[in-house]
Design a protein around this motif. Structure first.
Motif, PDB file in Angstrom:
ATOM      1  N   LEU A  99       0.874  -1.163   0.000  1.00  0.00           N
ATOM      2  CA  LEU A  99       0.000   0.000   0.000  1.00  0.00           C
ATOM      3  C   LEU A  99       0.914   1.216   0.000  1.00  0.00           C
ATOM      4  O   LEU A  99       1.613   1.476   0.977  1.00  0.00           O
ATOM      5  N   ILE A 100       0.916   1.935  -1.117  1.00  0.00           N
ATOM      6  CA  ILE A 100       1.833   3.053  -1.287  1.00  0.00           C
ATOM      7  C   ILE A 100       1.071   4.357  -1.149  1.00  0.00           C
ATOM      8  O   ILE A 100       0.137   4.634  -1.915  1.00  0.00           O
ATOM      9  N   ILE A 101       1.469   5.160  -0.174  1.00  0.00           N
ATOM     10  CA  ILE A 101       0.822   6.437   0.123  1.00  0.00           C
ATOM     11  C   ILE A 101       1.790   7.565  -0.236  1.00  0.00           C
ATOM     12  O   ILE A 101       2.991   7.460   0.017  1.00  0.00           O
ATOM     13  N   ILE A 165      -6.885   4.312  -4.906  1.00  0.00           N
ATOM     14  CA  ILE A 165      -8.082   4.011  -4.127  1.00  0.00           C
ATOM     15  C   ILE A 165      -8.486   5.248  -3.320  1.00  0.00           C
ATOM     16  O   ILE A 165      -7.672   6.117  -3.038  1.00  0.00           O
ATOM     17  N   ASN A 166      -9.735   5.328  -2.999  1.00  0.00           N
ATOM     18  CA  ASN A 166     -10.345   6.440  -2.272  1.00  0.00           C
ATOM     19  C   ASN A 166     -10.651   7.637  -3.183  1.00  0.00           C
ATOM     20  O   ASN A 166     -11.166   8.639  -2.720  1.00  0.00           O
ATOM     21  N   SER A 167     -10.332   7.528  -4.477  1.00  0.00           N
ATOM     22  CA  SER A 167     -10.669   8.597  -5.410  1.00  0.00           C
ATOM     23  C   SER A 167     -11.988   8.317  -6.125  1.00  0.00           C
ATOM     24  O   SER A 167     -12.556   9.207  -6.758  1.00  0.00           O
ATOM     25  N   GLU A 168     -12.466   7.074  -6.019  1.00  0.00           N
ATOM     26  CA  GLU A 168     -13.644   6.637  -6.763  1.00  0.00           C
ATOM     27  C   GLU A 168     -14.940   6.940  -6.003  1.00  0.00           C
ATOM     28  O   GLU A 168     -14.931   7.096  -4.779  1.00  0.00           O
ATOM     29  N   GLN A 169     -16.025   7.019  -6.730  1.00  0.00           N
ATOM     30  CA  GLN A 169     -17.339   7.154  -6.128  1.00  0.00           C
ATOM     31  C   GLN A 169     -17.942   5.779  -5.891  1.00  0.00           C
ATOM     32  O   GLN A 169     -17.497   4.775  -6.455  1.00  0.00           O
ATOM     33  N   GLU A 170     -18.959   5.727  -5.048  1.00  0.00           N
ATOM     34  CA  GLU A 170     -19.702   4.489  -4.889  1.00  0.00           C
ATOM     35  C   GLU A 170     -20.459   4.196  -6.177  1.00  0.00           C
ATOM     36  O   GLU A 170     -20.913   5.111  -6.868  1.00  0.00           O
ATOM     37  N   ALA A 171     -20.582   2.921  -6.491  1.00  0.00           N
ATOM     38  CA  ALA A 171     -21.386   2.536  -7.648  1.00  0.00           C
ATOM     39  C   ALA A 171     -22.865   2.655  -7.297  1.00  0.00           C
ATOM     40  O   ALA A 171     -23.263   2.520  -6.135  1.00  0.00           O
ATOM     41  N   SER A 172     -23.676   2.938  -8.302  1.00  0.00           N
ATOM     42  CA  SER A 172     -25.128   3.063  -8.081  1.00  0.00           C
ATOM     43  C   SER A 172     -25.885   2.185  -9.075  1.00  0.00           C
ATOM     44  O   SER A 172     -26.858   2.598  -9.676  1.00  0.00           O
ATOM     45  N   ASN A 173     -25.363   0.987  -9.256  1.00  0.00           N
ATOM     46  CA  ASN A 173     -25.952   0.019 -10.168  1.00  0.00           C
ATOM     47  C   ASN A 173     -27.000  -0.782  -9.401  1.00  0.00           C
ATOM     48  O   ASN A 173     -26.698  -1.760  -8.741  1.00  0.00           O
ATOM     49  N   TYR A 174     -28.271  -0.336  -9.491  1.00  0.00           N
ATOM     50  CA  TYR A 174     -29.365  -0.957  -8.737  1.00  0.00           C
ATOM     51  C   TYR A 174     -29.063  -0.962  -7.235  1.00  0.00           C
ATOM     52  O   TYR A 174     -29.105  -1.984  -6.567  1.00  0.00           O
ATOM     53  N   TYR A 200      -2.345  11.168  -0.240  1.00  0.00           N
ATOM     54  CA  TYR A 200      -2.641  11.675   1.095  1.00  0.00           C
ATOM     55  C   TYR A 200      -4.063  12.239   1.126  1.00  0.00           C
ATOM     56  O   TYR A 200      -4.533  12.852   0.151  1.00  0.00           O
ATOM     57  N   THR A 201      -4.718  12.067   2.239  1.00  0.00           N
ATOM     58  CA  THR A 201      -6.079  12.584   2.398  1.00  0.00           C
ATOM     59  C   THR A 201      -6.112  13.842   3.255  1.00  0.00           C
ATOM     60  O   THR A 201      -7.194  14.344   3.566  1.00  0.00           O
ATOM     61  N   ASN A 202      -4.938  14.362   3.619  1.00  0.00           N
ATOM     62  CA  ASN A 202      -4.895  15.513   4.516  1.00  0.00           C
ATOM     63  C   ASN A 202      -3.742  16.432   4.116  1.00  0.00           C
ATOM     64  O   ASN A 202      -2.767  16.004   3.500  1.00  0.00           O
ATOM     65  N   THR A 210      -4.104   9.266   6.838  1.00  0.00           N
ATOM     66  CA  THR A 210      -4.631   8.764   5.563  1.00  0.00           C
ATOM     67  C   THR A 210      -5.209   7.366   5.737  1.00  0.00           C
ATOM     68  O   THR A 210      -6.298   7.059   5.228  1.00  0.00           O
ATOM     69  N   LEU A 211      -4.510   6.505   6.474  1.00  0.00           N
ATOM     70  CA  LEU A 211      -5.032   5.164   6.741  1.00  0.00           C
ATOM     71  C   LEU A 211      -6.322   5.226   7.546  1.00  0.00           C
ATOM     72  O   LEU A 211      -7.262   4.458   7.293  1.00  0.00           O
ATOM     73  N   GLU A 212      -6.384   6.128   8.501  1.00  0.00           N
ATOM     74  CA  GLU A 212      -7.610   6.291   9.279  1.00  0.00           C
ATOM     75  C   GLU A 212      -8.770   6.739   8.391  1.00  0.00           C
ATOM     76  O   GLU A 212      -9.907   6.279   8.552  1.00  0.00           O
ATOM     77  N   ASP A 213      -8.467   7.615   7.437  1.00  0.00           N
ATOM     78  CA  ASP A 213      -9.503   8.071   6.512  1.00  0.00           C
ATOM     79  C   ASP A 213      -9.957   6.941   5.586  1.00  0.00           C
ATOM     80  O   ASP A 213     -11.135   6.868   5.209  1.00  0.00           O
ATOM     81  N   LEU A 214      -9.028   6.058   5.221  1.00  0.00           N
ATOM     82  CA  LEU A 214      -9.422   4.886   4.449  1.00  0.00           C
ATOM     83  C   LEU A 214     -10.373   4.011   5.264  1.00  0.00           C
ATOM     84  O   LEU A 214     -11.324   3.436   4.721  1.00  0.00           O
ATOM     85  N   GLY A 215     -10.111   3.928   6.563  1.00  0.00           N
ATOM     86  CA  GLY A 215     -11.000   3.172   7.437  1.00  0.00           C
ATOM     87  C   GLY A 215     -12.396   3.782   7.493  1.00  0.00           C
ATOM     88  O   GLY A 215     -13.400   3.065   7.513  1.00  0.00           O
ATOM     89  N   LYS A 216     -12.442   5.105   7.508  1.00  0.00           N
ATOM     90  CA  LYS A 216     -13.756   5.772   7.508  1.00  0.00           C
ATOM     91  C   LYS A 216     -14.484   5.532   6.193  1.00  0.00           C
ATOM     92  O   LYS A 216     -15.705   5.396   6.165  1.00  0.00           O
TER      93      LYS A 216
END
Length: 242
Positions: A99-101, A165-174, A200-202, A210-216
């Motif tokens: 996992l490369i941050i 990862i973490n850049s994508e939106q949730e899928a809304s396929n049904y 980085y998320t911050n 950043t890892l904590e934000d991935l957990g969220k």
């Protein structure tokens, strides 16, 4: 005193040894292995130029970031001494993925596009490159339960790389679905090796936060498993795109 960048690259990377297949050999020699400590580095530089249309910009920072990946794939003990391996966060192991941050432009994506091409001839190292956003788009195209089953089946290969990862939106396929969360969970469950990158998320450029934000984002069951699945690597330095 300034460091000679070319010499630094040679000092760090000429030590690598890699199995090298002779493409010109006949069928009897096809599986013969030849150890050449410079072949991977030369091949990587050539393929980088071919894929990205430019030479790799070498600096102490970019070499440090790149060398930890080389050491990992070649199972060099120096991997465990790498300065950007976060041993304080996750116990390092060759049995784990990566996992490369890091910040933007440090080569996370560019390097792995090259590694995918270079490792294509090495069965033990071969992996498939996906982007997180691309996986979500592919899932959105699924029309039937069979399509969805087939989609997740293709992400269950032995080794897989997911970029950004973490850049994508949730899928809304049904209905709403976090595709990356499910892929990561399935790969953990099947003990499959996974490589991922994340920005980085911050604004503090803190890997732990950043890892904590991935957990969220992906939930507690994924957060707990991140440390079992991955060696945590933190890329530092200036953009290689300048």
């Amino acid at each position: 005193m300034r460091t000679n960048k070319t010499n630094t690259a040679s000092d760090l990377l000429s030590q690598f040894q890699v199995v090298h297949y002779n493409k010109k050999s006949d069928n009897k020699m096809k599986n013969e292995k030849k150890y050449d400590k410079d072949s991977l580095w030369r091949t990587f530089l050539s393929k980088f130029n071919e894929i990205h249309g430019k030479k790799l910009m070498l600096s102490e920072e970019s070499i440090t970031n790149l060398s930890v990946i080389f050491y990992y794939f070649l199972k060099e003990k120096k991997f465990f001494e790498s300065v950007n391996l976060r041993k304080d966060i996750s116990k390092p192991s060759f049995d784990k993925g990566l996992l490369i941050i890091g910040g933007y432009g440090l080569g996370k994506t560019d390097f792995f596009k090259v590694f995918e091409a270079v490792f294509n001839v090495y069965p033990d190292l071969r992996f498939k490159f996906f982007t997180a956003k691309g996986l979500v788009r592919d899932f959105e195209k699924c029309q039937t339960p069979f399509d969805k089953e087939h989609f997740f089946k293709k992400t269950e290969r032995k080794q897989l790389f997911i970029d950004d990862i973490n850049s994508e939106q949730e899928a809304s396929n049904y209905g709403k679905k976090d595709v990356i969360e499910e892929i990561l969970y399935n790969r953990y469950d099947y003990r499959l090796r996974t490589f991922v990158t994340c920005n980085y998320t911050n604004s503090d450029n803190c890997a732990i936060r950043t890892l904590e934000d991935l957990g969220k984002r992906y939930g507690g069951r994924i957060y707990d498993r991140l440390f079992e699945m991955f060696n945590i690597i933190e890329f530092k330095g200036r953009s290689i795109r300048n």
